[in-house]
Motif scaffolding. Structure first.
Motif, PDB file in Angstrom:
ATOM      1  N   THR A 213       0.741  -1.088   0.008  1.00  0.00           N
ATOM      2  CA  THR A 213      -0.149   0.043   0.027  1.00  0.00           C
ATOM      3  C   THR A 213       0.842   1.320   0.224  1.00  0.00           C
ATOM      4  OG1 THR A 213      -0.209  -0.075   2.391  1.00  0.00           O
ATOM      5  CG2 THR A 213      -2.082  -0.946   0.953  1.00  0.00           C
ATOM      6  N   ALA A 214       2.107   1.080   0.400  1.00  0.00           N
ATOM      7  CA  ALA A 214       2.910   2.395   0.302  1.00  0.00           C
ATOM      8  C   ALA A 214       3.732   2.486  -1.052  1.00  0.00           C
ATOM      9  CB  ALA A 214       4.290   1.981   1.406  1.00  0.00           C
ATOM     10  N   ASP A 215       3.215   1.709  -2.104  1.00  0.00           N
ATOM     11  CA  ASP A 215       3.714   1.646  -3.291  1.00  0.00           C
ATOM     12  C   ASP A 215       5.218   1.290  -3.341  1.00  0.00           C
ATOM     13  OD1 ASP A 215       3.063   2.134  -6.237  1.00  0.00           O
ATOM     14  OD2 ASP A 215       3.994   4.109  -6.142  1.00  0.00           O
ATOM     15  N   LYS A 216       5.502   0.478  -2.425  1.00  0.00           N
ATOM     16  CA  LYS A 216       7.081  -0.128  -2.404  1.00  0.00           C
ATOM     17  C   LYS A 216       6.821  -1.538  -3.170  1.00  0.00           C
ATOM     18  CE  LYS A 216      10.937  -1.221   0.516  1.00  0.00           C
ATOM     19  NZ  LYS A 216      11.862  -0.818  -0.175  1.00  0.00           N
ATOM     20  N   VAL A 217       7.961  -1.984  -4.080  1.00  0.00           N
ATOM     21  CA  VAL A 217       7.942  -3.087  -4.594  1.00  0.00           C
ATOM     22  C   VAL A 217       8.444  -4.248  -3.562  1.00  0.00           C
ATOM     23  CG1 VAL A 217       9.241  -4.456  -6.389  1.00  0.00           C
ATOM     24  CG2 VAL A 217       8.581  -2.290  -6.760  1.00  0.00           C
ATOM     25  N   ILE A 218       7.386  -5.431  -3.439  1.00  0.00           N
ATOM     26  CA  ILE A 218       7.914  -6.172  -2.274  1.00  0.00           C
ATOM     27  C   ILE A 218       8.022  -7.518  -3.084  1.00  0.00           C
ATOM     28  CG2 ILE A 218       7.022  -5.004  -0.434  1.00  0.00           C
ATOM     29  CD1 ILE A 218       4.693  -7.779  -2.023  1.00  0.00           C
ATOM     30  N   GLY A 219       7.932  -7.787  -4.152  1.00  0.00           N
ATOM     31  CA  GLY A 219       8.005  -9.062  -5.158  1.00  0.00           C
ATOM     32  C   GLY A 219       8.172  -8.684  -6.480  1.00  0.00           C
ATOM     33  N   MET A 220       9.193  -9.558  -7.156  1.00  0.00           N
ATOM     34  CA  MET A 220       9.069  -9.316  -8.603  1.00  0.00           C
ATOM     35  C   MET A 220       9.436 -10.698  -9.187  1.00  0.00           C
ATOM     36  SD  MET A 220      13.173  -8.092  -8.699  1.00  0.00           S
ATOM     37  CE  MET A 220      13.399  -8.415 -10.175  1.00  0.00           C
ATOM     38  N   VAL A 221       9.329 -10.846 -10.575  1.00  0.00           N
ATOM     39  CA  VAL A 221       9.770 -11.722 -11.501  1.00  0.00           C
ATOM     40  C   VAL A 221      10.158 -11.347 -12.901  1.00  0.00           C
ATOM     41  CG1 VAL A 221       8.959 -13.895 -12.792  1.00  0.00           C
ATOM     42  CG2 VAL A 221       8.057 -13.607 -10.481  1.00  0.00           C
TER      43      VAL A 221
END
Length: 151
Positions: free
Chosen positions: A60-68
């Motif tokens: 919700t803070a617009d921080k990336v917390i996962g990726m592929v």
């Protein structure tokens, strides 16, 4: 679990992505974190949207917390494009909430929409958690072994 937003990464996400890759590359024995190389690689992937993608999950803070990340290659075995999936990582405090599964599915959907008929990935053979995770998601082990040479 807070609401998670899934989307395609853009250049403003690179700092968060580099941080996640640093976490991932400290786990995998074949790689070492090198922030400038990771930044350059991400910039190249993000700029090549026709043949590559970075799917992200944001809190919700617009921080990336996962990726592929995924890139298309031509498979002579398939006679079509194949998706090469890399850099699957979810921040440790967000694991076990289905975020990785959603990211992988979004990546597979992207690959299929772009003509891929197969997806493949590499997993560190000593990362028991990751091996179990992919087995749980029904990813099949193959008889192939990765080899590399630096140019």
């Amino acid at each position: 679990m807070e609401n998670i937003n899934y989307q395609v990464a853009n250049e403003s996400d690179i700092d968060d992505l580099v941080s996640l890759l640093s976490d991932l590359f400290t786990i995998e024995k074949d790689f070492s974190p090198d922030l400038s190389k990771q930044r350059k690689g991400l910039e190249l992937i993000i700029k090549n949207r026709n043949t590559a993608t970075v799917q992200v999950a944001k809190n919700t803070a617009d921080k990336v917390i996962g990726m592929v990340t995924a890139q298309l290659v031509i498979s002579t075995a398939q006679g079509a494009a194949s998706a090469w999936i890399e850099d699957m990582v979810v921040h440790s405090s967000y694991r076990s909430h289905g975020i990785g599964k959603q990211l992988l599915q979004r990546t597979l959907d992207w690959a299929k929409e772009n003509g891929a008929t197969r997806a493949q990935l590499l997993v560190d053979i000593e990362n028991k958690e990751a091996l179990g995770y992919y087995e749980h998601l029904k990813w099949e082990a193959t008889q192939l072994q990765a080899r590399r040479v630096f140019l």
